[in-house]
Design a protein around this motif. Structure first.
Motif: not given
Length: 339
Positions: A71, A89, A91-92, A116-117, A123, A126, A130, A277
């Motif tokens: 994140s 921001e 995440w992945y 997108r987070k 953070h 997130a 993932t 999400g």
């Protein structure tokens, strides 16, 4: 932008105390279609323990930076990368064994793998969702095709993937049965499981059969789960296993119920993250963070996940172990300095 970054580099396989070294490495440069992300947080997964121990040494020449959760904040774009702007921001899940890992201050990733987070998540939260979230989604929604009204058995519902899978299954409209030690029954019940079975106190099969069996089994624990799943499956039931430890088993009984088996090695992708999400935004999926360490204490984080107990001898709290890399509001280091 700084030209160097702090990273926890895996320099030898084995004990976490000697496996990692904190080093200054060059900040990577995004190529075509890629973004450069300032890593705010990552996390530690069982996959990382296996990698550190050397289970995948044929795929990972040393030294190497490992880790797959991110994140963070986009800080740069390569040619043709127009989906995100600096300051976004994101995440992945980084590709596994492909390029630099995420135990580092900055990371380069193809923009197609980034989402997108969700604003509802910090953070740290997130980064803790993932890999386990994508695993649960791909296992249940994509591989098993779990449908509303079906019943699923999630083995290890109090674990990282298990706790995400319980929530995903409930969000898909399924009834969830899970195995967990008695001390974790309240925890998995709060996640949405309707039935919790203490697998350490006896055979789970008769208890699941007494409920009428299940349509789907998610194996997160290994052992003899594959060979015993037909004993609890309805006709045309599905089994998804994420365990890649060698486990020769006789699957002859699977023919009697026309079972389908899937073996999942999770992969990255924007579509799955966007699905997760939406569940987060709807309040149907929440990260479970059990502990947080700074990057400088990556060895201690590995030790906690591996041993299951804290330094004081207490059992590790339920949830993921997250790693903070940068602090919210922290400014990038001056040009040429450490990040």
């Amino acid at each position: 932008m700084p030209t160097s970054m702090r990273a926890a580099e895996l320099v030898r396989f084995g004990d976490p105390d000697t496996a990692f070294t904190l080093r200054e490495l060059p900040v990577p440069t995004p190529g075509p279609g890629q973004v450069l992300v300032r890593v705010m947080a990552t996390s530690v997964n069982p996959l990382d323990l296996q990698t550190r121990r050397g289970d995948y040494r044929d795929h990972l020449p040393l030294p190497a930076v490992i880790g797959n959760d991110v994140s963070g904040v986009v800080v740069g774009n390569g040619p043709g990368a127009n989906d995100f702007r600096p300051g976004d921001e994101v995440w992945y899940l980084a590709p596994i064994f492909a390029g630099q890992g995420t135990y580092a201050g900055y990371h380069v990733i193809d923009q197609d793998l980034v989402a997108r987070k969700p604003a509802q998540l910090s953070h740290v939260e997130a980064a803790g969702l993932t890999l386990v979230g994508m695993t649960a989604w791909q296992a249940l929604a994509e591989r098993a095709g779990l449908r509303a009204g079906e019943r699923v058995l999630v083995h290890g519902g109090a674990g990282g993937v298990g706790s995400a899978a319980v929530q995903v299954a409930v969000a898909l409209g399924a009834e969830v049965v899970t195995t967990a030690r008695a001390e974790h029954h309240a925890f998995v019940g709060a996640l949405g499981a309707s039935t919790a079975i203490d697998h350490s106190a006896g055979d789970y099969v008769p208890q699941v059969r007494a409920l009428g069996g299940v349509d789907v089994v998610l194996d997160t624990v290994g052992g003899d789960t594959l060979s015993r799943s037909p004993e609890v499956l309805a006709d045309h039931g599905r089994v998804v296993s994420i365990v890649d430890i060698p486990q020769p088993q006789n699957l002859l009984a699977a023919w009697a119920v026309n079972a389908t088996y899937h073996f999942l090695f999770v992969g990255p992708g924007r579509a799955g993250l966007e699905a997760l999400g939406r569940l987060v935004e709807q309040g149907r999926l929440k990260p479970v963070i059990g502990a947080v360490f700074p990057l400088s204490e990556i060895a201690q984080a590995h030790q906690l996940l591996e041993s299951g107990t804290t330094a004081e001898g207490h059992r590790r709290p339920n949830g993921k172990i997250a790693i903070t890399v940068h602090q919210q509001g922290e400014s990038p280091a001056p040009h040429g300095a450490s990040a």
